[in-house]
Enzyme design. Structure first.
Site, mmCIF file in Angstrom:
data_model
loop_
_atom_site.group_PDB
_atom_site.id
_atom_site.type_symbol
_atom_site.label_atom_id
_atom_site.label_comp_id
_atom_site.label_asym_id
_atom_site.label_seq_id
_atom_site.Cartn_x
_atom_site.Cartn_y
_atom_site.Cartn_z
ATOM 1 N N HIS A 114 -53.663 17.700 3.835
ATOM 2 C CA HIS A 114 -53.347 16.279 3.995
ATOM 3 C C HIS A 114 -54.529 15.551 4.637
ATOM 4 C CE1 HIS A 114 -49.238 17.334 3.028
ATOM 5 N NE2 HIS A 114 -48.807 16.095 3.257
ATOM 6 N N GLU A 119 -9.239 1.049 5.493
ATOM 7 C CA GLU A 119 -9.735 0.630 4.179
ATOM 8 C C GLU A 119 -9.517 -0.875 4.001
ATOM 9 O OE1 GLU A 119 -8.871 1.691 -0.531
ATOM 10 O OE2 GLU A 119 -7.360 2.137 0.997
ATOM 11 N N HIS A 120 -8.280 -1.323 4.184
ATOM 12 C CA HIS A 120 -7.938 -2.745 4.123
ATOM 13 C C HIS A 120 -7.475 -3.200 5.501
ATOM 14 C CE1 HIS A 120 -6.852 -1.024 0.110
ATOM 15 N NE2 HIS A 120 -7.509 -2.078 -0.333
ATOM 16 N N HIS A 162 1.647 2.985 -3.300
ATOM 17 C CA HIS A 162 0.585 3.655 -4.048
ATOM 18 C C HIS A 162 0.791 5.156 -4.139
ATOM 19 C CE1 HIS A 162 -2.582 1.007 -5.359
ATOM 20 N NE2 HIS A 162 -2.588 0.360 -4.219
ATOM 21 N N GLN A 200 0.822 -1.215 0.000
ATOM 22 C CA GLN A 200 0.000 0.000 0.000
ATOM 23 C C GLN A 200 0.850 1.256 0.000
ATOM 24 O OE1 GLN A 200 -3.472 -0.334 -0.458
ATOM 25 N NE2 GLN A 200 -2.436 -2.266 -0.885
ATOM 26 N N ASP A 224 -7.339 -7.009 -4.455
ATOM 27 C CA ASP A 224 -7.202 -5.930 -5.435
ATOM 28 C C ASP A 224 -7.507 -6.396 -6.849
ATOM 29 O OD1 ASP A 224 -6.717 -3.593 -4.138
ATOM 30 O OD2 ASP A 224 -4.561 -3.543 -4.503
#
Length: 423
Positions: free
Chosen positions: A412, A319-320, A254, A251, A353
């Site tokens: 109504h 996230e992961h 990235h 990661q 992934d």
């Protein structure tokens, strides 16, 4: 990597990059230009930002066929297999319209309807991301979205990467356009002479793409505003330091703002993993990016025990999340907040992934506390069904009218009472 106790500030959560005022202004100007000038603005900005002079925005069938000739045949087969896995997983998410009827004859329910159209943004230019194509397109296809549009920035030669085109064709995309950045998002949202507007835009991108998605939200739907990638690894002494380090770096490479965190009750694992990270960094092609991420946003937390480690992970809401413990399945039920959970030694994050099937478009920056991975529901609408029976109406008309008058809405109340009078 810095080894610290959990009494110190947790470092996974970062402020979402909302861009500078200059960037936000530039994005608004681009969007307005595309709304007024349409194709001309998209082509102008594509030349300005991507260095590509385009005559036509739409990818031709000849370009797709050429991509197949260029792309390695073995990789085409791998992409086909990954696409099948992703489609099969998302098929299990599909929900059907349902109804039920009460004893008094009233029918209630929920109607599931796919969106008419969806636009998928795929990052490009200097890199190719076939996996982004599959992960965004397949849930839309399973949902039954009739029109799926893909858009991606071209290289200076005016072409999209062969792998992206092959993946799009395998995924069943019939409309593919060449444009990137805020101008691509504006074209999907508002349409041009070449591109009809869509109902929803999904897919990651740079800060200009993220800001443009934020600007057009409300006129169209979007998936999320994604931040830099994150991984947290929950591990005990049974984990292999070299494998933990490799996953952390998967990661970190990235983005300089990516976050890689190990949470463990084992100081021995912490120290050996830190040494492995440093060892493996030196041989990474993207060493500079990964090193900056590790130094700024990487951390190793040593906890008192596994229970405290689980608490830390739930605070981080990553996230992961990889669980690399002796009994990983016993821990899963205790995890409340994570985008995707990878269980056991062989479930390295890249498995998800690219190939396993679950979606890799995941909530970042702690938003896993309240949001989910991209899924089939994201491409469907839910409509409530109400078919009130005469019996139920007679039993409840006075209650409904009373409730309406409680809120000061006389019309109504009269709308139901007039039916009572007619009956």
């Amino acid at each position: 990597m810095k080894i610290q106790s959990v009494t110190e500030e947790l470092s996974l959560k970062r402020s979402v990059d909302s861009g500078t005022e200059e960037q936000r202004t530039a994005v608004r100007q681009i969007i307005e230009a595309v709304r007024s000038e349409k194709d001309a603005a998209v082509k102008r900005y594509t030349k300005q930002f991507d260095g590509a002079e385009l005559h036509e925005l739409r990818v031709t069938q000849e370009e797709i066929e050429e991509a197949y000739r260029e792309f390695p045949a073995d990789m085409t087969e791998i992409i086909k297999e990954a696409a099948d896995n992703i489609f099969a997983f998302h098929e299990k998410q599909l929900r059907q319209t349902w109804t039920y009827t009460d004893d008094n004859g009233t029918m209630l329910g929920q109607k599931m309807t796919p969106l008419d159209s969806a636009g998928v943004y795929v990052p490009g230019g200097t890199a190719a991301y076939p996996s982004s194509v599959l992960m965004n397109v397949m849930p839309a296809r399973v949902a039954g979205v009739e029109r799926i549009v893909m858009i991606s920035p071209p290289g200076k030669d005016g072409r999209l990467p062969a792998g992206v085109l092959v993946a799009a064709d395998i995924a069943g995309v019939k409309e593919i356009y060449k444009a990137g950045g805020a101008q691509a998002i504006a074209a999907l949202a508002y349409g041009t002479e070449s591109i009809r507007p869509v109902d929803k835009i999904t897919g990651p991108g740079n800060i200009f793409v993220a800001l443009a998605k934020r600007e057009v939200f409300g006129d169209v739907d979007i998936d999320m505003i994604a931040g830099p990638s994150e991984i947290a690894i929950l591990a005990d002494e049974s984990a292999y330091p070299a494998e933990v380090a490799a996953d952390l770096l998967s990661q970190a490479e990235h983005d300089p703002r990516a976050s890689s965190v190990l949470v463990t009750p084992s100081r021995k694992l912490a120290e050996e993993t830190a040494a492995e990270v440093e060892k493996q960094l030196s041989s990474l092609p993207r060493e500079a990016i990964a090193r900056q991420a590790v130094e700024q946003y990487g951390a190793i937390y040593v906890t008192r025990d596994l229970t405290e480690a689980i608490d830390v992970v739930n605070q981080l809401a990553p996230e992961h999340l990889e669980i690399m413990t002796e009994q990983p399945l016993t821990i899963v039920e205790e995890i409340r907040h994570a985008g995707a959970i990878f269980i056991g030694r062989y479930s390295s994050e890249p498995v998800g992934d690219y190939f396993a099937g679950p979606n890799h478009v995941l909530p970042t920056n702690g938003t896993a506390r309240f949001s989910s991975p991209l899924n089939v529901d994201d491409f469907m609408k839910k409509s409530s069904l109400i078919m009130y029976s005469g019996q139920a109406f007679e039993e409840n008309v006075d209650k409904i009218a009373a409730f309406a008058r409680l809120e000061g809405l006389e019309a109504h109340a009269r709308a139901v009472e007039i039916r009572k009078q007619n009956n």
